[in-house]
Motif scaffolding. Structure first.
Motif, short mmCIF file in Angstrom:
data_model
loop_
_atom_site.label_atom_id
_atom_site.label_comp_id
_atom_site.label_asym_id
_atom_site.label_seq_id
_atom_site.Cartn_x
_atom_site.Cartn_y
_atom_site.Cartn_z
N THR A 34 0.83 -1.19 0.00
CA THR A 34 0.00 0.00 0.00
C THR A 34 0.87 1.24 0.00
N HIS A 47 -0.37 -6.18 1.59
CA HIS A 47 -1.69 -6.82 1.45
C HIS A 47 -1.51 -8.13 0.71
N THR A 49 -3.25 -11.16 -1.19
CA THR A 49 -4.49 -11.31 -1.94
C THR A 49 -4.67 -12.75 -2.37
N VAL A 99 -3.81 0.00 -3.34
CA VAL A 99 -4.62 0.40 -2.19
C VAL A 99 -3.98 1.62 -1.56
N THR A 103 -8.78 4.65 -1.70
CA THR A 103 -9.13 3.93 -2.93
C THR A 103 -8.59 2.51 -2.90
N ILE A 104 -9.41 1.59 -3.38
CA ILE A 104 -8.98 0.22 -3.67
C ILE A 104 -9.21 0.05 -5.17
N ILE A 130 -6.82 -4.57 5.39
CA ILE A 130 -7.60 -3.39 5.00
C ILE A 130 -8.11 -2.74 6.28
N TYR A 135 -13.95 3.59 1.28
CA TYR A 135 -13.06 3.53 0.13
C TYR A 135 -13.86 3.66 -1.16
#
Length: 154
Positions: A34, A47, A49, A99, A103-104, A130, A135
């Motif tokens: 991020t 992050h 994922t 991220v 905003t994502i 998160i 967002y």
């Protein structure tokens, strides 16, 4: 005779390379860093994922737009994207994620061969670390915005 043997070996090697290159991986885990806000944070947040997706459905559901559902629990944002249209010759889907504090931005891309057709798939995507807050969720397909909405993670 030697020429035929060499050509046969080259063809066999190409077949092996093509076969190995066509393997499909259904789940991809990829860490994303991020962006750091220098006033509130001194170290970037990583992050992790997870991406998984279904095969092509036989028919399209509920129009052309993707149907997006979100769930936020214990710092993990889970996204379900139904009716995400991809090329019928899609081999795999991969993602690029950005991220920041507001905003994502998820960009889903596909590896595919040229085909003159599309098919809907269901995509499941999760992002950890998160922070709770509001967002702007942007979902792109090959850099084109397909979905954009403000979400609250609480």
């Amino acid at each position: 005779m030697k020429r035929t043997l060499i050509i046969s070996l080259l063809v066999a090697a190409m077949d092996v390379i093509a076969f190995v290159g066509c393997e499909k991986e259904d789940t991809i885990e990829k860490p994303t860093i991020t962006a750091v806000d220098s006033l509130s944070q001194t170290t970037p947040v990583t992050h992790n994922t997870t991406l998984s997706y279904s095969g092509c459905h036989s028919g399209q559901r509920d129009g052309y737009d993707p149907i997006v559902s979100t769930n936020y629990e214990n710092g993990i944002l889970s996204l379900t994207i139904e009716n995400f249209r991809v090329n019928c010759a899609m081999d795999s889907i991969f993602s690029e994620l950005t991220v920041d504090n507001q905003t994502i931005d998820l960009n889903l891309k596909e590896n595919s061969y040229a085909a003159n057709c599309v098919c809907p798939v269901d995509v499941n995507y999760s992002i950890d670390n998160i922070r709770a807050g509001t967002y702007e969720l942007i979902i792109r397909h090959a850099d084109i915005i397909k979905y954009q909405e403000e979400i609250t993670c609480e």
